[in-house]
Design an enzyme around this catalytic site. Sequence first.
Site, PDB file in Angstrom:
ATOM      1  N   GLY A 106       0.819  -1.200   0.000  1.00 45.52           N
ATOM      2  CA  GLY A 106       0.000   0.000   0.000  1.00 45.52           C
ATOM      3  C   GLY A 106       0.850   1.246   0.000  1.00 45.52           C
ATOM      4  O   GLY A 106       2.013   1.225   0.393  1.00 45.52           O
ATOM      5  N   GLN A 130       3.125  10.032   0.944  1.00 47.30           N
ATOM      6  CA  GLN A 130       4.433   9.375   0.856  1.00 47.30           C
ATOM      7  C   GLN A 130       5.150   9.705  -0.438  1.00 47.30           C
ATOM      8  O   GLN A 130       6.360   9.513  -0.542  1.00 47.30           O
ATOM      9  CB  GLN A 130       4.265   7.848   0.936  1.00 47.30           C
ATOM     10  N   CYS A 161       6.901  -0.161   7.152  1.00 46.00           N
ATOM     11  CA  CYS A 161       6.446   0.892   6.242  1.00 46.00           C
ATOM     12  C   CYS A 161       7.553   1.225   5.259  1.00 46.00           C
ATOM     13  O   CYS A 161       8.715   1.312   5.647  1.00 46.00           O
ATOM     14  CB  CYS A 161       6.083   2.133   7.048  1.00 46.00           C
ATOM     15  N   LEU A 162       7.170   1.424   4.026  1.00 38.56           N
ATOM     16  CA  LEU A 162       8.128   1.798   2.983  1.00 38.56           C
ATOM     17  C   LEU A 162       8.865   3.083   3.348  1.00 38.56           C
ATOM     18  O   LEU A 162      10.026   3.270   2.986  1.00 38.56           O
ATOM     19  CB  LEU A 162       7.357   1.997   1.669  1.00 38.56           C
ATOM     20  N   HIS A 164      -3.243   1.443   8.212  1.00 36.48           N
ATOM     21  CA  HIS A 164      -1.906   2.012   8.017  1.00 36.48           C
ATOM     22  C   HIS A 164      -1.937   3.142   6.978  1.00 36.48           C
ATOM     23  O   HIS A 164      -1.370   4.216   7.191  1.00 36.48           O
ATOM     24  CB  HIS A 164      -0.970   0.880   7.574  1.00 36.48           C
ATOM     25  N   GLU A 165      -2.636   2.899   5.865  1.00 34.56           N
ATOM     26  CA  GLU A 165      -2.646   3.909   4.792  1.00 34.56           C
ATOM     27  C   GLU A 165      -3.490   5.123   5.177  1.00 34.56           C
ATOM     28  O   GLU A 165      -3.120   6.252   4.867  1.00 34.56           O
ATOM     29  CB  GLU A 165      -3.141   3.288   3.479  1.00 34.56           C
ATOM     30  N   HIS A 191      -1.460   7.413   7.182  1.00 38.09           N
ATOM     31  CA  HIS A 191      -0.570   8.277   6.396  1.00 38.09           C
ATOM     32  C   HIS A 191      -1.298   9.554   5.973  1.00 38.09           C
ATOM     33  O   HIS A 191      -0.716  10.637   5.957  1.00 38.09           O
ATOM     34  CB  HIS A 191      -0.093   7.548   5.134  1.00 38.09           C
TER      35      HIS A 191
END
Length: 133
Positions: A13, A18, A63-64, A105-106, A109
């Site tokens: 995701g 981001q 997380c990326l 999670h998304e 963000h």
Amino acid sequence: MLATMMHHPRCVGLAAPQVGKNVRIIVMDARRVDKPGSRHGRLALLNPQITREERSRLLREGCLSIPDYTGNVLRYDAVEVRALNRDGREVRYKAHGFEAVVFQHEVDHLDGKLFLDRVGSLETDVFRRKSYG
Ligand SMILES: [Zn+2]
């Protein structure tokens, strides 16, 4: 955003902030890793909102945007989400397991929150990642 997500093999995701965009858009695909839960496939959603949450539990998350660490985070095991799809139509999803966590999670963000903001303790609940994944 989909291209960025697909570029990273285990990325499930991505949220617009981001990639430097201040809009409430997320893309996700929980099928990209083999973890139990609902699988609605590849989604691109505008203004997703979590409308229902059930059963919280602690689990390890990464997380990326924070590639070197994972952390223990309290998440709901089942959520309902309302959003607009690419055509501007309202859509609703019931998600559980891993996909429910990706949603949370998304959406975090979009609200400027990282999983590090949700760990109980930076000393005992954050771990250095050995390898991505
Ligand atoms: Zn993330």
